[in-house]
Write an enzyme that holds these catalytic residues in place. Structure first.
Site, PDB file in Angstrom:
ATOM      1  N   ASP A 183      -6.180   0.809   0.658  1.00 49.40           N
ATOM      2  CA  ASP A 183      -6.118   0.891   2.125  1.00 49.40           C
ATOM      3  C   ASP A 183      -7.417   0.328   2.689  1.00 49.40           C
ATOM      4  O   ASP A 183      -8.242  -0.226   1.959  1.00 49.40           O
ATOM      5  CB  ASP A 183      -5.865   2.339   2.590  1.00 49.40           C
ATOM      6  CG  ASP A 183      -7.107   3.202   2.424  1.00 49.40           C
ATOM      7  OD1 ASP A 183      -8.066   2.781   1.735  1.00 49.40           O
ATOM      8  OD2 ASP A 183      -7.139   4.305   3.005  1.00 49.40           O
ATOM      9  N   LYS A 204       0.840  -1.210   0.000  1.00 53.19           N
ATOM     10  CA  LYS A 204       0.000   0.000   0.000  1.00 53.19           C
ATOM     11  C   LYS A 204       0.875   1.260   0.000  1.00 53.19           C
ATOM     12  O   LYS A 204       0.661   2.181  -0.792  1.00 53.19           O
ATOM     13  CB  LYS A 204      -0.931   0.014   1.214  1.00 53.19           C
ATOM     14  CG  LYS A 204      -1.904   1.163   1.172  1.00 53.19           C
ATOM     15  CD  LYS A 204      -2.516   1.442   2.525  1.00 53.19           C
ATOM     16  CE  LYS A 204      -1.544   2.185   3.402  1.00 53.19           C
ATOM     17  NZ  LYS A 204      -2.072   2.533   4.712  1.00 53.19           N
TER      18      LYS A 204
END
Ligand code: SF4
Length: 204
Positions: free
Chosen positions: A129, A111
């Site tokens: 996320d 991420k």
């Protein structure tokens, strides 16, 4: 996406940064805390450690003091010093532009790597996320058990050039409407397209 764009015209990066190195630091610090808290800390941090070589030389205990208002400050401190050292030793003090090299840095998962690639270097990738994962699963855009699966499916269906924008729109929607515990389906601008809404409220 157009409906989300109309609902959140101001959607955009919440972490404050002035260059790729600052974004990398802010993104590493953002694990399990809010962007607001990170921004409060990075004002002083960026002034004190303006470049990777400064951070690489930081004493971990002193850095812990600098970031202790954030969660996981001990491991974040260790990771930041080690990551900065790698930037200096292997990348000429620059932030690398490949996911593989970014993910080789301590504290950088997929991420964070995608956030840097997208927001610092303009690459057409979507960082997944917790908000993006929840919202896109609920809507039914993906059927994913992991963020990696969600990223793969979103990459396949989002038109090229829109992935970075989609990341921000889904995050804003997750923050302000499609909340984790009780989504506000009654005021949702995309309820007509949502699988969750169809199942739970029978609106579609
Ligand atoms: S209708 Fe409800 S579950 Fe679906 S996206 Fe909107 S807020 Fe989320």
């Amino acid at each position: 996406m157009q409906a989300l764009e109309r609902a959140y015209p101001n959607a955009g990066p919440q972490l404050k940064f002035g260059n790729p190195f600052q974004l990398l630091v802010a993104a590493i610090l953002s694990a399990q805390t809010t962007d607001k808290r990170v921004n409060k800390v990075t004002v002083g941090l960026f002034a004190k450690y303006p470049a990777p070589r400064d951070l690489a030389r930081a004493a971990p205990e002193e850095l812990e003091e600098d970031i202790k208002s954030l969660g996981l400050f001990r491991s974040k401190s260790r990771n930041l010093v080690a990551a900065a050292g790698i930037l200096v030793d292997r990348h000429g003090g620059e932030v690398p532009r490949s996911r593989e090299e970014l993910m080789a840095l301590p504290g950088v998962g997929r991420k964070v790597a995608n956030v840097v690639l997208s927001q610092a270097f303009g690459q057409d990738v979507i960082a997944v996320d917790t908000h993006v994962f929840r919202v896109t699963n609920r809507i039914g855009l993906v059927r994913a058990g992991t963020p990696e699966e969600a990223e793969e499916q979103l990459t396949a269906i989002l038109p090229p050039g829109t992935r970075g924008r989609a990341h921000h729109l889904f995050i804003f929607h997750g923050r302000y409407c499609c909340l984790a515990r009780s989504p506000r389906c009654g005021e949702c601008p995309i309820s007509g397209y949502c699988r969750y809404c169809d199942r739970h409220h029978g609106k579609n």
